[in-house]
Design a protein around this motif. Structure first.
Motif, PDB file in Angstrom:
ATOM      1  N   GLU A   1       0.826  -1.207   0.000  1.00  0.00           N
ATOM      2  CA  GLU A   1       0.000   0.000   0.000  1.00  0.00           C
ATOM      3  C   GLU A   1       0.862   1.259   0.000  1.00  0.00           C
ATOM      4  OE1 GLU A   1      -4.029   1.525   2.286  1.00  0.00           O
ATOM      5  OE2 GLU A   1      -2.584   0.301   3.381  1.00  0.00           O
ATOM      6  N   THR A   2       1.962   1.239   0.764  1.00  0.00           N
ATOM      7  CA  THR A   2       2.874   2.381   0.793  1.00  0.00           C
ATOM      8  C   THR A   2       3.496   2.610  -0.582  1.00  0.00           C
ATOM      9  OG1 THR A   2       3.375   1.966   3.123  1.00  0.00           O
ATOM     10  CG2 THR A   2       4.925   3.339   1.906  1.00  0.00           C
ATOM     11  N   ALA A   3       3.826   1.514  -1.282  1.00  0.00           N
ATOM     12  CA  ALA A   3       4.398   1.648  -2.631  1.00  0.00           C
ATOM     13  C   ALA A   3       3.404   2.322  -3.571  1.00  0.00           C
ATOM     14  CB  ALA A   3       4.801   0.277  -3.163  1.00  0.00           C
ATOM     15  N   TYR A   4       2.126   1.909  -3.502  1.00  0.00           N
ATOM     16  CA  TYR A   4       1.100   2.554  -4.345  1.00  0.00           C
ATOM     17  C   TYR A   4       1.001   4.047  -4.021  1.00  0.00           C
ATOM     18  CZ  TYR A   4      -0.721  -1.879  -6.140  1.00  0.00           C
ATOM     19  OH  TYR A   4      -0.873  -3.074  -6.776  1.00  0.00           O
ATOM     20  N   MET A   5       0.930   4.369  -2.714  1.00  0.00           N
ATOM     21  CA  MET A   5       0.798   5.761  -2.310  1.00  0.00           C
ATOM     22  C   MET A   5       2.020   6.578  -2.727  1.00  0.00           C
ATOM     23  SD  MET A   5      -2.124   6.139  -0.855  1.00  0.00           S
ATOM     24  CE  MET A   5      -3.432   5.137  -0.145  1.00  0.00           C
ATOM     25  N   ALA A   6       3.216   6.016  -2.553  1.00  0.00           N
ATOM     26  CA  ALA A   6       4.429   6.735  -2.930  1.00  0.00           C
ATOM     27  C   ALA A   6       4.458   7.001  -4.428  1.00  0.00           C
ATOM     28  CB  ALA A   6       5.657   5.934  -2.508  1.00  0.00           C
ATOM     29  N   GLY A   7       3.995   6.016  -5.221  1.00  0.00           N
ATOM     30  CA  GLY A   7       3.947   6.230  -6.671  1.00  0.00           C
ATOM     31  C   GLY A   7       2.980   7.340  -7.046  1.00  0.00           C
ATOM     32  N   ILE A   8       1.832   7.383  -6.372  1.00  0.00           N
ATOM     33  CA  ILE A   8       0.850   8.437  -6.667  1.00  0.00           C
ATOM     34  C   ILE A   8       1.402   9.809  -6.315  1.00  0.00           C
ATOM     35  CG2 ILE A   8      -1.417   9.322  -5.993  1.00  0.00           C
ATOM     36  CD1 ILE A   8      -2.272   6.390  -5.576  1.00  0.00           C
ATOM     37  N   ILE A   9       2.052   9.912  -5.119  1.00  0.00           N
ATOM     38  CA  ILE A   9       2.624  11.196  -4.702  1.00  0.00           C
ATOM     39  C   ILE A   9       3.718  11.640  -5.662  1.00  0.00           C
ATOM     40  CG2 ILE A   9       3.917  12.352  -2.872  1.00  0.00           C
ATOM     41  CD1 ILE A   9       2.474  10.531  -0.865  1.00  0.00           C
ATOM     42  N   ALA A  10       4.592  10.685  -6.055  1.00  0.00           N
ATOM     43  CA  ALA A  10       5.674  11.027  -6.984  1.00  0.00           C
ATOM     44  C   ALA A  10       5.109  11.494  -8.328  1.00  0.00           C
ATOM     45  CB  ALA A  10       6.585   9.821  -7.176  1.00  0.00           C
ATOM     46  N   ALA A  11       4.039  10.846  -8.775  1.00  0.00           N
ATOM     47  CA  ALA A  11       3.445  11.261 -10.052  1.00  0.00           C
ATOM     48  C   ALA A  11       2.892  12.676  -9.956  1.00  0.00           C
ATOM     49  CB  ALA A  11       2.332  10.280 -10.435  1.00  0.00           C
ATOM     50  N   GLU A  12       2.268  13.026  -8.830  1.00  0.00           N
ATOM     51  CA  GLU A  12       1.752  14.378  -8.644  1.00  0.00           C
ATOM     52  C   GLU A  12       2.877  15.404  -8.596  1.00  0.00           C
ATOM     53  OE1 GLU A  12      -1.334  15.429  -8.633  1.00  0.00           O
ATOM     54  OE2 GLU A  12      -2.111  13.409  -8.985  1.00  0.00           O
ATOM     55  N   LEU A  13       4.034  14.998  -8.048  1.00  0.00           N
ATOM     56  CA  LEU A  13       5.168  15.923  -7.942  1.00  0.00           C
ATOM     57  C   LEU A  13       6.000  15.973  -9.209  1.00  0.00           C
ATOM     58  CD1 LEU A  13       6.427  15.048  -4.325  1.00  0.00           C
ATOM     59  CD2 LEU A  13       5.136  17.059  -5.039  1.00  0.00           C
ATOM     60  N   GLY A  14       5.770  15.055 -10.131  1.00  0.00           N
ATOM     61  CA  GLY A  14       6.583  15.003 -11.340  1.00  0.00           C
ATOM     62  C   GLY A  14       7.907  14.303 -11.126  1.00  0.00           C
ATOM     63  N   ALA A  15       8.001  13.463 -10.067  1.00  0.00           N
ATOM     64  CA  ALA A  15       9.239  12.735  -9.781  1.00  0.00           C
ATOM     65  C   ALA A  15       9.180  11.348 -10.413  1.00  0.00           C
ATOM     66  CB  ALA A  15       9.448  12.632  -8.266  1.00  0.00           C
ATOM     67  N   ASN A  16      10.245  10.581 -10.288  1.00  0.00           N
ATOM     68  CA  ASN A  16      10.340   9.245 -10.870  1.00  0.00           C
ATOM     69  C   ASN A  16       9.435   8.290 -10.098  1.00  0.00           C
ATOM     70  OD1 ASN A  16      11.245   6.547 -11.543  1.00  0.00           O
ATOM     71  ND2 ASN A  16      13.046   7.508 -12.464  1.00  0.00           N
TER      72      ASN A  16
ATOM     73  N   ASN B   1       8.878   5.020 -10.576  1.00  0.00           N
ATOM     74  CA  ASN B   1       9.451   3.709 -10.315  1.00  0.00           C
ATOM     75  C   ASN B   1      10.329   3.730  -9.061  1.00  0.00           C
ATOM     76  OD1 ASN B   1      10.011   0.910 -11.083  1.00  0.00           O
ATOM     77  ND2 ASN B   1      12.079   1.651 -11.523  1.00  0.00           N
ATOM     78  N   ILE B   2      11.145   4.793  -8.925  1.00  0.00           N
ATOM     79  CA  ILE B   2      11.994   4.904  -7.724  1.00  0.00           C
ATOM     80  C   ILE B   2      11.124   5.035  -6.474  1.00  0.00           C
ATOM     81  CG2 ILE B   2      13.643   6.404  -6.525  1.00  0.00           C
ATOM     82  CD1 ILE B   2      14.924   7.008  -9.199  1.00  0.00           C
ATOM     83  N   ALA B   3      10.076   5.827  -6.548  1.00  0.00           N
ATOM     84  CA  ALA B   3       9.189   6.010  -5.396  1.00  0.00           C
ATOM     85  C   ALA B   3       8.531   4.686  -5.008  1.00  0.00           C
ATOM     86  CB  ALA B   3       8.136   7.065  -5.704  1.00  0.00           C
ATOM     87  N   LYS B   4       8.076   3.903  -6.005  1.00  0.00           N
ATOM     88  CA  LYS B   4       7.453   2.614  -5.704  1.00  0.00           C
ATOM     89  C   LYS B   4       8.441   1.649  -5.060  1.00  0.00           C
ATOM     90  CE  LYS B   4       3.677   2.410  -9.080  1.00  0.00           C
ATOM     91  NZ  LYS B   4       3.118   1.657 -10.201  1.00  0.00           N
ATOM     92  N   ARG B   5       9.648   1.600  -5.599  1.00  0.00           N
ATOM     93  CA  ARG B   5      10.657   0.683  -5.047  1.00  0.00           C
ATOM     94  C   ARG B   5      10.990   1.064  -3.605  1.00  0.00           C
ATOM     95  NH1 ARG B   5      13.534  -1.975  -9.263  1.00  0.00           N
ATOM     96  NH2 ARG B   5      15.479  -2.027  -8.086  1.00  0.00           N
ATOM     97  N   ALA B   6      11.180   2.366  -3.362  1.00  0.00           N
ATOM     98  CA  ALA B   6      11.490   2.808  -1.996  1.00  0.00           C
ATOM     99  C   ALA B   6      10.313   2.541  -1.060  1.00  0.00           C
ATOM    100  CB  ALA B   6      11.843   4.289  -2.000  1.00  0.00           C
ATOM    101  N   GLY B   7       9.069   2.779  -1.550  1.00  0.00           N
ATOM    102  CA  GLY B   7       7.910   2.520  -0.709  1.00  0.00           C
ATOM    103  C   GLY B   7       7.732   1.041  -0.413  1.00  0.00           C
ATOM    104  N   LEU B   8       7.963   0.177  -1.400  1.00  0.00           N
ATOM    105  CA  LEU B   8       7.813  -1.262  -1.190  1.00  0.00           C
ATOM    106  C   LEU B   8       8.862  -1.806  -0.215  1.00  0.00           C
ATOM    107  CD1 LEU B   8       6.291  -3.834  -2.024  1.00  0.00           C
ATOM    108  CD2 LEU B   8       7.972  -4.113  -3.875  1.00  0.00           C
ATOM    109  N   LEU B   9      10.075  -1.247  -0.250  1.00  0.00           N
ATOM    110  CA  LEU B   9      11.181  -1.773   0.572  1.00  0.00           C
ATOM    111  C   LEU B   9      11.414  -0.956   1.842  1.00  0.00           C
ATOM    112  CD1 LEU B   9      13.765  -2.444  -2.300  1.00  0.00           C
ATOM    113  CD2 LEU B   9      12.256  -4.104  -1.203  1.00  0.00           C
ATOM    114  N   HIS B  10      10.563   0.031   2.145  1.00  0.00           N
ATOM    115  CA  HIS B  10      10.885   0.944   3.242  1.00  0.00           C
ATOM    116  C   HIS B  10      10.912   0.232   4.603  1.00  0.00           C
ATOM    117  CE1 HIS B  10       6.555   0.874   4.053  1.00  0.00           C
ATOM    118  NE2 HIS B  10       6.794   1.517   5.189  1.00  0.00           N
TER     119      HIS B  10
ATOM    120  N   ALA C   1       5.464  10.332   3.806  1.00  0.00           N
ATOM    121  CA  ALA C   1       4.054  10.687   3.645  1.00  0.00           C
ATOM    122  C   ALA C   1       3.223   9.451   3.294  1.00  0.00           C
ATOM    123  CB  ALA C   1       3.911  11.750   2.567  1.00  0.00           C
ATOM    124  N   ALA C   2       3.730   8.620   2.399  1.00  0.00           N
ATOM    125  CA  ALA C   2       2.992   7.410   2.025  1.00  0.00           C
ATOM    126  C   ALA C   2       2.869   6.454   3.209  1.00  0.00           C
ATOM    127  CB  ALA C   2       3.693   6.722   0.850  1.00  0.00           C
ATOM    128  N   ASP C   3       3.937   6.315   3.979  1.00  0.00           N
ATOM    129  CA  ASP C   3       3.919   5.461   5.168  1.00  0.00           C
ATOM    130  C   ASP C   3       2.888   5.950   6.172  1.00  0.00           C
ATOM    131  OD1 ASP C   3       4.657   3.553   7.068  1.00  0.00           O
ATOM    132  OD2 ASP C   3       6.214   4.831   7.902  1.00  0.00           O
TER     133      ASP C   3
END
Length: 511
Positions: free
Chosen positions: A333-348, A350-359, A413-415
């Motif tokens: 769930e954190t990976a999904y949220m991190a990806g959504i936040i990164a997309a809104e910010l215009g960031a990468n 894939n990196i956000a999802k990987r960091a959220g999944l492994l946090h 934030a995603a966490d």
């Protein structure tokens, strides 16, 4: 030859012998006299030398005696003069002491007189003080006790102002080290070991076809139950519960292995130590395969590629919970949220999802390794993950580092969204609402509070105060007092931030 001739020869021999003996005696006498004269001359010479030497020695002895006598006389005179000087000094000291004693006696008499004068002056001062106090009471219209109280109130207010100012300086100095470190230690300790419902998170119940199976599980003299506990590392609890046994262990992986093994043994019906070891070994293989499969499924759901080592560690989170929330589901769930936040910010993304999944991957081994799960996870991922941004996001997701990157904020934030929302963790809605209301009631109980709001699922309370009643130092004191009262009166997981907001607005209109 006749007798006469023989006698003549005999007498001649005798006479010759006599004369020869006499000649030899005379010769020896002459030699003896000569040696005697030589000896007498040597003796006379030696005697003369001895007399001369004796005279020299006697002269030296007399000279030495004279010097020694002179030295002794000089030392005697010096010591006598030293004794005389010491006697003079003692005499002078004795006279000085006598004079000092006389002076001391005089001073004592003077001090006695001065004490009487001081006592008289003190009495006059006390009388004057009493008169002045009475006059001050008449002038001020207050009694002395009331004046003391007013003075003490003023001093107390000044002391509070000064103490608040100094506390502000000390808190600013110590905040970077003490607050963050203490809060992180407490929160990590709570996350690792705390659970509101301990029984449900540490035990598993295995159903039995009948109570007769309990005796077979125990075995002769308890050998079966000992073999099962030794092979799995869990406690097998067989009590009066009908048709059920309980497995207890803080390690959820071991508990799952024991559950599978026990289920297989019950279905098969053959239960003995050798069979138990065989079934436990197969169950371990199945659980390991399930862990890998869970990790692969999580990576597939999030659509990221991971190394096999990370997949296995990620899959172990399936058997880890935090306040009843499954760690693997939370990571997805954190990976999904991190990806959504990164997309809104215009960031990468894939990196956000990987960091959220492994946090939270550090939680898979945090009971075996010392340190925070964020630091442990960052060290683990660093071994196989080439992207430094992913490592930063994992290490910084609790915002406890000196410099936090965008990935730390995104994962944090995603966490928070995943774990803090109502219902995410094992907590009833009723207790959740009670905690929010309790926080707001505590804040509203303080004087000068205008409004208060409990936010972030009760992890923060924001208090708006009236600026005309509460100054900046008072706001600091209120934040500290509210936090202290929350600690004393409420029970809550983790930590609660208390924020006091004092805002002054100036409004005017242009006409």
């Amino acid at each position: 030859m006749g007798i006469e001739t023989v006698l003549a020869i005999f007498f001649a021999f005798i006479i010759g012998t006599i004369f020869g003996t006499m000649a030899a005696f005379v010769a020896r006498r002459v030699v003896f006299n000569r040696q005697l004269r030589i000896a007498e001359r040597k003796g006379a010479k030696l005697v003369a030398e001895a007399r001369n030497e004796a005279k020299d020695l006697l002269q030296e002895a007399r000279e030495e005696t004279r010097k020694l006598k002179a030295s002794v006389d000089a030392e005697y005179r010096e010591r006598r003069s030293e004794l005389q000087r010491q006697e003079n000094r003692l005499s002078q000291k004795s006279e000085s002491l006598e004079r000092k004693l006389e002076g001391v006696d005089q001073r004592e008499r003077n001090l006695t007189a001065k004490d009487k004068e001081v006592e008289a002056i003190r009495n006059q001062i006390n009388e004057t003080k009493d008169k002045q106090l009475k006059q001050l009471e008449l002038i001020s219209g207050m009694s002395s006790d009331e004046a003391k109280k007013a003075l003490l109130d003023t001093m107390e207010a000044e002391i509070q102002q000064e103490s608040s100012r100094r506390l502000r300086e000390w808190e600013a100095k110590l905040k970077m080290d003490s607050d963050e470190k203490a809060q992180e230690i407490l929160s990590q300790a709570i996350q690792r070991s705390a659970s509101e419902i301990v029984a449900e998170s540490t035990v598993s119940v295995v159903p039995l076809p009948s109570d007769e199976m309990k005796g077979r599980l125990i075995g002769r003299e308890g050998r079966n139950i000992r073999a099962l506990e030794q092979a799995t590392g869990v406690d097998l609890i067989i009590d009066d519960t009908p048709e059920a046994v309980t497995l207890s262990s803080f390690d959820s992986v071991r508990r799952e292995v024991a559950r599978l093994a026990l289920t297989k043994l019950i279905l098969n019906g053959r239960i003995h130590p050798a069979r138990i070891e065989e079934v436990v070994a197969k169950s371990k293989e199945e659980v390991e395969a399930d862990i890998i499969n869970a990790g692969e499924q999580a990576a597939f759901q999030v659509n990221v590629q991971l190394r096999p080592e990370l997949v296995k560690l990620l899959g172990r989170l399936k058997y880890r919970t935090s306040y009843g929330q499954n760690a693997l589901a939370h990571s997805i769930e954190t990976a999904y949220m991190a990806g959504i936040i990164a997309a809104e910010l215009g960031a990468n993304v894939n990196i956000a999802k990987r960091a959220g999944l492994l946090h939270d991957i550090g939680k898979s081994v945090d009971r075996e390794v010392e340190g925070t799960h964020a630091a442990i996870g960052a060290d683990l991922v660093k071994q196989w993950e080439k992207s430094p941004e992913v490592v930063k996001g994992i290490a910084e997701h609790h915002l406890d580092t000196s410099n936090t990157s965008i990935w730390g904020f995104v994962v944090s934030a995603a966490d928070a969204i995943s774990s803090a929302r109502p219902g995410a963790r094992r907590e009833s809605l009723d207790s959740y609402l009670k905690r929010l209301k309790g926080l707001e009631d505590i804040a509203n109980s303080f004087k000068g509070v205008e409004k208060s709001y409990a936010i972030q699922a009760g992890r923060e309370i924001r208090i708006l105060v009236k600026p005309e009643h509460i100054d900046d130092l008072g706001a600091m004191r209120m934040a500290r007092d509210v936090a202290k009262k929350v600690e004393e009166t409420m029970e809550y997981p983790g930590q609660i931030r208390v924020t006091v907001i004092r805002e002054t607005r100036a409004t005017d209109y242009a006409k």
